[in-house]
Design a protein around this motif. Structure first.
Motif, mmCIF file in Angstrom:
data_model
loop_
_atom_site.group_PDB
_atom_site.id
_atom_site.type_symbol
_atom_site.label_atom_id
_atom_site.label_comp_id
_atom_site.label_asym_id
_atom_site.label_seq_id
_atom_site.Cartn_x
_atom_site.Cartn_y
_atom_site.Cartn_z
ATOM 1 N N MET A 42 8.550 2.073 6.803
ATOM 2 C CA MET A 42 8.148 3.443 6.490
ATOM 3 C C MET A 42 6.623 3.571 6.595
ATOM 4 S SD MET A 42 8.593 3.386 2.341
ATOM 5 C CE MET A 42 10.356 3.425 2.367
ATOM 6 N N GLY A 43 6.111 3.343 7.809
ATOM 7 C CA GLY A 43 4.677 3.412 8.018
ATOM 8 C C GLY A 43 4.011 2.162 7.496
ATOM 9 N N ASP A 44 2.682 2.232 7.360
ATOM 10 C CA ASP A 44 1.930 1.071 6.896
ATOM 11 C C ASP A 44 1.079 1.462 5.691
ATOM 12 O OD1 ASP A 44 0.161 2.728 8.154
ATOM 13 O OD2 ASP A 44 -0.634 1.226 9.532
ATOM 14 N N ARG A 45 1.660 2.274 4.801
ATOM 15 C CA ARG A 45 0.967 2.748 3.610
ATOM 16 C C ARG A 45 1.730 2.284 2.377
ATOM 17 N NH1 ARG A 45 1.478 8.035 2.927
ATOM 18 N NH2 ARG A 45 -0.604 8.496 2.090
ATOM 19 N N LEU A 46 1.015 1.704 1.429
ATOM 20 C CA LEU A 46 1.690 1.292 0.203
ATOM 21 C C LEU A 46 0.725 1.331 -0.974
ATOM 22 C CD1 LEU A 46 0.643 -1.806 -0.522
ATOM 23 C CD2 LEU A 46 2.380 -2.467 1.121
ATOM 24 N N VAL A 47 1.318 1.272 -2.160
ATOM 25 C CA VAL A 47 0.572 1.166 -3.409
ATOM 26 C C VAL A 47 0.587 -0.301 -3.827
ATOM 27 C CG1 VAL A 47 0.396 1.919 -5.804
ATOM 28 C CG2 VAL A 47 1.368 3.463 -4.074
ATOM 29 N N LEU A 48 -0.580 -0.853 -4.094
ATOM 30 C CA LEU A 48 -0.695 -2.209 -4.615
ATOM 31 C C LEU A 48 -0.991 -2.116 -6.107
ATOM 32 C CD1 LEU A 48 -0.872 -5.304 -4.237
ATOM 33 C CD2 LEU A 48 -3.310 -4.983 -3.690
ATOM 34 N N VAL A 49 -0.085 -2.648 -6.922
ATOM 35 C CA VAL A 49 -0.191 -2.550 -8.381
ATOM 36 C C VAL A 49 -0.539 -3.922 -8.940
ATOM 37 C CG1 VAL A 49 0.957 -1.760 -10.477
ATOM 38 C CG2 VAL A 49 1.626 -0.797 -8.260
ATOM 39 N N PHE A 50 -1.477 -3.972 -9.882
ATOM 40 C CA PHE A 50 -1.932 -5.269 -10.382
ATOM 41 C C PHE A 50 -2.488 -5.116 -11.794
ATOM 42 C CE2 PHE A 50 -4.916 -3.218 -7.507
ATOM 43 C CZ PHE A 50 -6.019 -2.998 -8.313
ATOM 44 N N GLY A 51 -2.704 -6.272 -12.426
ATOM 45 C CA GLY A 51 -3.231 -6.282 -13.791
ATOM 46 C C GLY A 51 -2.119 -6.133 -14.804
ATOM 47 N N THR A 71 -4.931 -5.411 4.410
ATOM 48 C CA THR A 71 -5.943 -4.531 5.024
ATOM 49 C C THR A 71 -6.412 -5.114 6.360
ATOM 50 O OG1 THR A 71 -7.650 -5.569 3.644
ATOM 51 C CG2 THR A 71 -6.722 -3.494 2.869
ATOM 52 N N ALA A 72 -6.477 -6.431 6.463
ATOM 53 C CA ALA A 72 -6.846 -7.052 7.734
ATOM 54 C C ALA A 72 -5.800 -6.786 8.808
ATOM 55 C CB ALA A 72 -7.035 -8.555 7.552
#
Length: 406
Positions: free
Chosen positions: A52-61, A82-83
């Motif tokens: 589904m495209g190349d967009r995502l949410v990165l969740v951390f902490g 990102t690379a």
């Protein structure tokens, strides 16, 4: 209720194969050939059709004792995706539950992290944008903040991020998770539930009992006596039921030593497991997939001291970890089959790391635990065993994203 094991496939002895058995989902052990140098993996780069495209949410902490480990995992995930050209939206959660979202969120949390707990080799990720421009929320933000992204990569370890809570939150947003769902996450994070599900499905686990903190406070003598009546007088392993990264673990030689170690274990959870200590080799297996599984070659954790500690994992970088593990092919097949069965029994999807003990006295196999968000730092063992299955680090991340969207 029927045990949910009917979908695994027996791993064949001899050369691993890829394919399905009638009535079963297939399990891939990779295209792994034997050479004089040991196991030599050969696997093509995953094909990422249909994402589904190349967009995502990165969740951390998050409010967890493994907060810094999460930041280290997120740092590696962010830099590699990102690379590869992915548009990664950062969503960080502080120790007090405040959300920081937008470019620079990881840098902000790294700046506030405890250096003593930060895994070695981690530096802040520098990206364009000002930290001052971050959006802040006292709790989970509205779904509109995520800009229509339909995929979330949870690089969270420990409570909140790994126990089903964050999985349920993003499910309520309608955002797919790169990893296991709510039920599997909760069952795997709570080691009591893990053992009960696996034992109920006929899979081997270590003998043990669980102790509640209030029970120990009220009747410590009774706790010692009950432990001895179930486990005998021998050596015992003590660990929090809901924690990770080797926090709060210890080994006792006699029942009267419980009083000294239980308070530390109860620091991390109000429930503690006391298990029979099994002389063992600890083997690590990476499993990824949904209907069809890829099961990695084996790695082996060899502790420097008597216990595999937080410092050894994250400060020393697993110095004695080996992959591939030096075991006979028949043992390797049995361990990987058991890992696939445990993955299926617990309802896992997308990825998990399965830790298996080999009893050095008898050769018996025991499932120790199943980790649904294994460490993704540069020194973590899950990327290492998956590399032995033919996945470079960035390839592995993209394959996990593809599986989440499958």
């Amino acid at each position: 209720m029927a045990c949910p094991l009917g979908r695994h496939v027996m791993v064949p002895t001899g050369k691993p194969k890829v394919g399905a058995v009638a009535g079963h989902s297939s399990v891939s052990l990779g295209s792994v050939a034997r050479s004089s140098a040991g196991w030599c993996p050969h696997r093509a780069r995953p094909i990422l059709e249909g994402l589904m495209g190349d967009r995502l949410v990165l969740v951390f902490g998050g409010p967890s004792a493994e907060h810094e480990v999460s930041l280290a995992s997120a740092s590696a995930v962010l830099s590699h995706l990102t690379a590869r050209g992915w548009d990664v939206f950062e969503a960080g959660v502080t120790q007090d539950g405040t959300w920081l979202v937008g470019s620079g969120a990881l840098e902000a949390l790294l700046a506030d992290a405890d250096p003593a707990r930060m895994p070695s080799g981690v530096a802040p990720v520098r990206r364009s944008g000002s930290v001052a421009s971050l959006e802040r929320f006292d709790g989970p933000p509205p779904v509109s903040v995520f800009g229509g992204r339909e995929l979330a990569f949870l690089a969270c370890h420990g409570r909140w991020g790994e126990d089903g809570t964050a999985q349920g939150l993003f499910g309520s947003y309608g955002i797919k998770i790169v990893g296991c769902g709510v039920a599997a996450s909760a069952a795997c994070f709570d080691k009591r539930l893990t053992k009960r599900v696996l034992a109920g499905c006929g899979l081997p686990v270590t003998k043990g009992i669980d102790l509640m903190q209030d029970e120990f406070v009220v009747d410590p003598v009774g706790v010692r006596e009950r432990s001895a009546s179930v486990l005998g007088e021998g050596r015992w392993f003590v660990k929090p039921a809901r924690s990770g990264s080797s926090l709060g673990i210890s080994v006792v030689e006699r029942p009267d030593q419980l009083d000294a170690v239980l308070p530390e274990a109860f620091r991390w959870d109000e429930t503690v497991l006391v298990e029979e200590y099994v002389p063992h080799r600890e083997l690590v297996v990476g499993v990824i997939g949904r209907e069809q599984l890829t099961v990695s070659p084996l790695g082996e954790c060899v502790p420097v001291g008597p216990l595999y500690t937080y410092a050894e994992k994250y400060k020393l970088g697993n110095p004695r970890f080996t992959c591939p593990a030096r075991v006979e092919p028949e043992v390797s097949d049995r361990v990987r089959e058991l890992a696939a069965r445990a993955y299926r029994a617990l309802g896992c999807a997308v990825m998990a790391r399965v830790d298996v003990f080999v009893d050095t006295r008898t050769g018996a196999l025991l499932v120790n635990e199943v980790n649904t968000i294994p460490g993704l730092t540069e020194v973590s063992v899950f990327p290492k065993v998956m590399a032995a299955a033919g996945y470079g680090y960035a390839d592995l991340l993209e394959e996990l994203c593809r599986l989440a969207d499958a």
